[in-house]
Each structure stands twice: as C-alpha cells, then as structure tokens.
Design an enzyme around this catalytic site. Structure first.
Site, short mmCIF file in Angstrom:
data_model
loop_
_atom_site.label_atom_id
_atom_site.label_comp_id
_atom_site.label_asym_id
_atom_site.label_seq_id
_atom_site.Cartn_x
_atom_site.Cartn_y
_atom_site.Cartn_z
N CYS A 2 0.83 -1.20 0.00
CA CYS A 2 0.00 0.00 0.00
C CYS A 2 0.87 1.26 0.00
O CYS A 2 2.02 1.23 0.44
CB CYS A 2 -0.93 0.10 1.20
SG CYS A 2 -1.82 -1.42 1.54
N ASN A 98 0.08 1.31 5.87
CA ASN A 98 0.83 0.41 5.00
C ASN A 98 1.53 -0.60 5.90
O ASN A 98 2.25 -0.19 6.81
CB ASN A 98 1.85 1.21 4.19
CG ASN A 98 2.91 0.34 3.54
OD1 ASN A 98 2.63 -0.81 3.19
ND2 ASN A 98 4.11 0.86 3.40
N GLY A 99 1.31 -1.90 5.65
CA GLY A 99 1.96 -2.92 6.49
C GLY A 99 0.94 -3.91 7.02
O GLY A 99 -0.17 -4.02 6.48
N HIS A 503 13.69 -36.06 -14.07
CA HIS A 503 13.41 -36.48 -12.69
C HIS A 503 11.98 -36.16 -12.26
O HIS A 503 11.69 -36.12 -11.08
CB HIS A 503 14.41 -35.83 -11.73
CG HIS A 503 15.82 -36.24 -12.00
ND1 HIS A 503 16.29 -37.50 -11.76
CD2 HIS A 503 16.85 -35.54 -12.57
CE1 HIS A 503 17.57 -37.57 -12.13
NE2 HIS A 503 17.92 -36.40 -12.63
N LYS A 603 4.08 -3.45 -7.36
CA LYS A 603 5.47 -3.27 -7.78
C LYS A 603 6.42 -3.37 -6.59
O LYS A 603 7.52 -3.87 -6.72
CB LYS A 603 5.60 -1.89 -8.45
CG LYS A 603 6.97 -1.60 -9.00
CD LYS A 603 7.28 -2.45 -10.20
CE LYS A 603 8.67 -2.23 -10.73
NZ LYS A 603 9.13 -3.42 -11.51
O1 M6R Z 1 11.84 -4.41 -5.68
P1 M6R Z 1 12.45 -5.79 -5.64
O2 M6R Z 1 13.45 -6.03 -6.69
O3 M6R Z 1 12.99 -6.12 -4.28
O4 M6R Z 1 11.24 -6.77 -5.91
C1 M6R Z 1 11.40 -8.14 -5.84
C2 M6R Z 1 10.23 -8.86 -6.46
O5 M6R Z 1 9.05 -8.52 -5.80
C3 M6R Z 1 10.09 -8.54 -7.95
O6 M6R Z 1 11.24 -8.85 -8.66
C4 M6R Z 1 8.91 -9.34 -8.54
O7 M6R Z 1 9.19 -10.70 -8.53
C5 M6R Z 1 8.61 -8.84 -9.96
N1 M6R Z 1 7.20 -8.61 -10.11
C6 M6R Z 1 9.01 -9.81 -11.01
O8 M6R Z 1 8.76 -9.33 -12.28
#
Ligand code: M6R
Length: 608
Positions: A2, A98-99, A503, A603
């Site tokens: 959030c 947020n959290g 496997h 994101k």
């Molecule tokens: O901001 P970050 O690189 O720490 O984020 C890590 C993951 O959440 C991020 O790479 C996620 O897996 C992406 N949506 C992949 O495309």
C-alpha cells in the site's frame, strides 16, 4: 504493501492527494481512498479498483478540506472491497496504513468487548479504534497515538487525521517506510519521496520506531522511547514528473526497449571503458580475500539475478556463494559468519523480506552490499555499501530493465572479486570487461527479433502451461522466463534446470506443451540438446533460444528457433533475457491482460 500520503495544505487537498496516489500505485492498486477534514467533520471517499474509480467518485462528490490523507491498497486482510478500502475511520480519527498489524485479532476482540463496532475485515481498523478508545478517555490526539503504538505488533507506516484538529497530522513508522515533506506553510507525509515530489523536494525520512506530530509549520519527531529525535533533512532528487509511456503501449514495452541504454549507463558506472578495467563507483570496505562466503538474498526477479551471479562468483572468483530467497533466510536462522559478505538485490529497495534479510545479516556482523535501483530507499540507506543500478524508474510490475542492470552490476562485482583474489589476471579482467562492453550492442541486436516473437506469442497464448529449461546461467533465466510469463499472462509456467527434466517434470510433456529451451552455444549446449531430444521424443513443442552456431548444431525439430547474436558465453543471460521478456510481454498482450498492473500484484512488496 500500500501507499500512503497525508497533506496539511493551504487550499483544498483532495486533488493533490490523488496526484500523489498516482505515484504510489506501484505499491498496490486494489482500491483507493481519501479522507479530509470538512469543517469539523471527517469525510471519506473510497472506491474499489484503480485510482480512476476514486477520481470518478470524487468528481461526483468532491471534497474541499485543506487537511487530508490518502491510500492506495494492496489487500492483505480482507477482500479489495470499498468497505475494506482505507482510510478507516471512527468518530474522531481517520487513518491510512501500510503494512500488517500482526496482533489485530486479539486487539479486535478486546476492542469489541469494550463496545467498538467494526466496519471492515482489515487489520488496520483496530488502530483507529485503539486510538479512538484513548481519545474517548480524554487523551489528546498525541497522547492517544503515543499510548496506542506500543500495542501494535508487526510492520506499519501510519498517518492519522483527527476530527476538530485542522492543523494536526500524526505519522508513525515501524518496518514500513514513511517520509515527511516540508513545504512552504504546508507539510506532507508519504510512503516515499516520489509521492511527494510534485509538492516538495525537502524530505526527512523517519527511522524505525519514529513517530511525528506535524502542523503546517513544524514537525516534531519522537523515537520509540518517546524522546525528541533529530533526523536529517535532505533534498530528494525525485522527479516531480510522472514518467510517461512515450509512444509505447505499455510501460513494460518501453522498459524492455530501454535496456540498451540503461544497461549501457550502468556499465559505464562500473568499468573504465578505455582501459577495459573494472572501476567500481565506491571503494569496498573489505577485501574479497577476507571473505569466506558470499550470501546473496533477494526476492522474485532480483533473486534470479542473484542466482545467475552465484555462477559468476563461483567461476570467476572461486568463491562459495549461497543464494536464498529473502523470505527464507531469516527464519531458517542461517548460520552466517561474522566478517563474510551479504549482498542483497532489490529494484525498489523497499521489499520487506529483503530488508529483513539485510538486517539479519548486519546483526550477524557481515559486511553488507546492496544492489538497488532506488538510491533513497530503506535498503540503500541501511546498507554498508550501495551499488546502484542505473535503470531509471521501473513502472511495469514485471521487472525487466532492473534485472539486466542488476546482472551488469553483479558481473562487474564478480570480476572485481576474481581480480582481487588473484583468480583473474589483468588479461582476464580486460577480456571479461571487453565482453561486458559488448552487451548493450548485443541487447540492441536481440531486440530486433521482436517481430518473430510477436508471432510466436499467438501460439503460446493458446497454451495452458509452458515449461522453460536451461543449464548453467540459463537455468535461473528459465526460472525468470517462467515467472515473467505467469505474472503477466496468467498462463502457468515453470522453469527447470534442463537436467532435472527427467526427474519428474517430463511427465507433463505432450503435444500441447510448449517448452522454451534457453541454450546459447556454450560448454553445456550438447547436454541441453540431449534434454531437448527427450522433450521432442514425447511430442513437446520446442522453442529454442540460441545463437547461429546453436541453431545449426541443434539436431532437434523445433516449433521455432530464435536466433540471438553470437557472443562469448559468460554473460549471455543479459542478452537472452530480452527474448524471454518479449515472449511474456507479447503473450500477455494477446491474452488481453493488464500488462503493467497485473492482477493481485504490486510493484513494491513491503509486507512479509
Ligand atoms: O523491488 P524488488 O526487486 O525487491 O522486488 C522483488 C520482487 O518482488 C520482484 O522482482 C517481482 O518478482 C517482480 N514482479 C518480477 O517481475
């Protein structure tokens, strides 16, 4: 996760709150809401789904208050409905959060027993009721918050608004980031500096456990012991402009195409192009000869960058490397050795699991290096050394350009380690740096195969599942390919080490199963060809990503062969990432999904 924002403004703030929330949508987009003080009343407008729904709600039923808070949500507790959308409010207080409040069940039971009536399924609402209970007992807003915070377990960034207090806002942070923005007769709170950039570039980051009492003219910060704390005020450097898509249909497409440039910029920061030597932007506060083992930790795509780097450190520097997904490292209580090196990789620099892993490593006495794309992020601020990626803002939820830039930084670091440990000679260093210098050009050449991939996506979009296979550094890339496809097209996909196929996963193969094989012509190519034979013998449809030599040497019929430029074999993942990303992107476009904001995702993942 959030995103939260708060404004003590000089005029109506609803529009500014929404403007700020647009910049925080990367943190979640399940629902959104704002609350303002309208005279003596707290008023809220909330809406399910994307911000445009909230905007529509506000245009039909506007708010004019000069003091307000806003929220864009990634649901943790309770479905993404309007009643679960923030702000949550009681008679006298409205909050955004947020959290996660981990002890919300017991708090809710206690508050309900004392007569509180809840309107949502969220963990957040308990905070509003807790503060309200103190207000009803005659506490001032400040004392009510002060009494409530120690009762909250978990991670939070909070902003509080109080009925009848037009020149007051309180913010608190533990685990989740929160920044104060200083304006001219105005004050702001926000999850990050980017959210506040249209209004101010003068930022104070709260530290863990801090809380702040804001008026339009002053912010008084208290630490977790209730003592007044002085935190540095900085110029943020965050751009006040929203990044646009230029002429691309999606941010993801733009970001894929930016890679030639941003990988080149990152390269230029880490190597001396003329001398063909590594030139790290900062001196490292340790010697690789003193490091017994490297522990790399990250999540999602960033963890696959770390996985590729493990191969590089082992091969070029002969160093033992452990790679963990961050959510596992801490809880398995990994025995880390004091004085060793922990590297965390994160685009956002705010990923809660990665941050927790960084803190775990610091607490064990390791040197910490973070490879981050947001230099003002919490992970960057808390690391001993920051190695920035220069990818620029990455908006698409699916990480693309951050990944290749992370690979570039890790490649440079692995070469530096190999050199310092005497595993690589000057000549070796110049050879490998020479290979890195070629990468931006090779990425540009790889982008030229887009029309072929676009056609191929029409077939992939008809599939219900896709396998990705690779050996060596192509194995983590297979994992990355599968992640990319499933997160934006919602087609089930799995990545495997090609040798693991027999496997178990081979049982899945039939005529309807596309199998993407990532196989540059390298020292394991022939082994991978044998695995392809096994797939072909069972009717699987092979999509081979290779180079011209690989294409001519592969003795297996494929549905498609994607021929990438010839290159030396060590750093192929930076170039083979391109078709992998394009295939996911074009498949998602065919499927008609929301490419930049796929369902259920955000994101920046700031909850555990
Ligand atoms: O901001 P970050 O690189 O720490 O984020 C890590 C993951 O959440 C991020 O790479 C996620 O897996 C992406 N949506 C992949 O495309």
């Amino acid at each position: 996760m959030c995103g939260i924002v708060g404004i003590l403004g000089r005029g109506p703030v609803a529009e500014q709150l929404v403007e700020s929330l647009k910049r925080l949508e990367y943190r979640g987009y399940d629902s959104a809401g704002v609350a303002t003080l309208e005279g003596d009343h707290l008023e809220r407008r909330r809406a399910e789904g994307k911000l445009k729904n909230l905007e529509a709600r506000l245009s039909g039923d506007p708010l004019s208050g000069h003091t307000g808070i806003g929220h864009t949500r990634w649901a943790t507790h309770g479905k993404p409905t309007e009643s679960n959308a923030h702000p949550h409010a009681t008679d006298n207080v409205a909050i955004v959060h947020n959290g996660i409040i981990e002890n919300f069940r017991e708090l809710r039971a206690e508050l309900e027993q004392n007569g509180a009536s809840f309107a949502s399924e969220t963990d957040t609402e308990v905070v509003a009721h807790l503060v309200e209970s103190h207000l009803k007992n005659g506490y001032s807003p400040q004392d009510a918050v002060k009494a409530s915070l120690p009762r909250l377990r978990g991670a939070f960034a909070l902003a509080f608004l109080f009925k009848g207090h037009n020149d007051l806002m309180i913010g608190a942070r533990k685990g989740s980031p929160l920044a104060i923005g200083h304006g001219d007769g105005e004050m702001y709170l926000g999850s990050d500096a980017i959210a506040l950039a249209p209004f101010t570039d003068t930022i104070t980051y709260l530290e863990d456990g801090d809380w702040v009492v804001l008026t339009r003219t002053i912010g008084v910060i208290y630490d977790s012991n209730g003592a007044v704390a002085h935190r540095e005020t900085l110029k943020s450097g965050a751009s006040s402009f929203l990044v646009d898509r230029a002429n691309y249909r999606h941010f993801m497409a733009k970001e894929i195409h930016e890679q030639t440039e941003v990988v080149g910029q990152t390269l230029a920061r880490y190597v001396d192009m003329t001398a063909k030597r590594i030139a790290l932007p900062f001196e490292l506060p340790f010697d690789f000869n003193d490091i017994g083992r490297i522990s790399i930790t990250a999540c999602g795509t960033a963890s696959y960058a770390g996985h590729v780097a493990k191969y590089w450190f082992e091969r070029l520097a002969r160093m033992p490397v452990e790679i963990d997904v961050a959510s596992e490292l801490r809880y398995r209580e990994a025995p880390l050795r004091k004085g060793d090196l922990a590297i965390v990789i994160s685009q956002s620099g705010e990923t809660a699991d990665t941050l927790a892993a960084l803190r775990y490593a610091k607490a064990q006495g390791l040197h910490t290096v973070s490879v981050v794309n947001v230099p003002t992020s919490t992970i960057a601020r808390e690391s001993e050394t920051v190695l920035p990626t220069l990818a620029g803002p990455e908006i698409g939820v699916a990480s693309t350009k951050a990944f290749t830039c992370q690979l570039m930084v890790m490649a440079a670091l692995a070469i530096a380690a190999g050199k310092e440990r005497g595993e690589l000679s000057d000549i070796d260093e110049m050879k490998f740096v020479g290979e890195l210098i070629e990468v931006p050009r090779l990425i540009a050449a790889a982008l030229a195969i887009e029309p072929q991939i676009e056609k191929l996506a029409l077939d992939i979009a008809k599939s219900s599942a896709v396998l990705y296979l690779g050996r060596g550094t192509s194995f983590p890339l297979a994992l990355e390919g599968a992640l990319k496809l499933k997160e934006i097209s919602y087609i089930h996909a799995e990545g495997y080490a090609a040798g693991e196929l027999k496997h178990g996963p081979i049982a899945l193969i039939d005529e309807s199963m596309p199998v993407v094989v990532i196989a540059p012509y390298d020292r394991v190519f022939e082994k991978t060809v044998s695995n392809m034979q096994e797939v072909a013998a069972r009717g699987g449809n092979i999509i081979l990503m290779t180079d011209a030599t690989g294409a001519s040497e592969a003795t297996v019929d494929s549905l498609a062969t994607i021929v990438l430029p010839d290159m030396a074999s060590t750093f192929t993942p930076m170039v083979y990432a391109i078709p992998v990303q394009l295939l996911a992107y074009h498949t998602a476009v065919v499927m008609g999904t929301d490419v930049d904001q796929p369902r259920n995702l955000a994101k920046s993942v700031t909850v555990e």
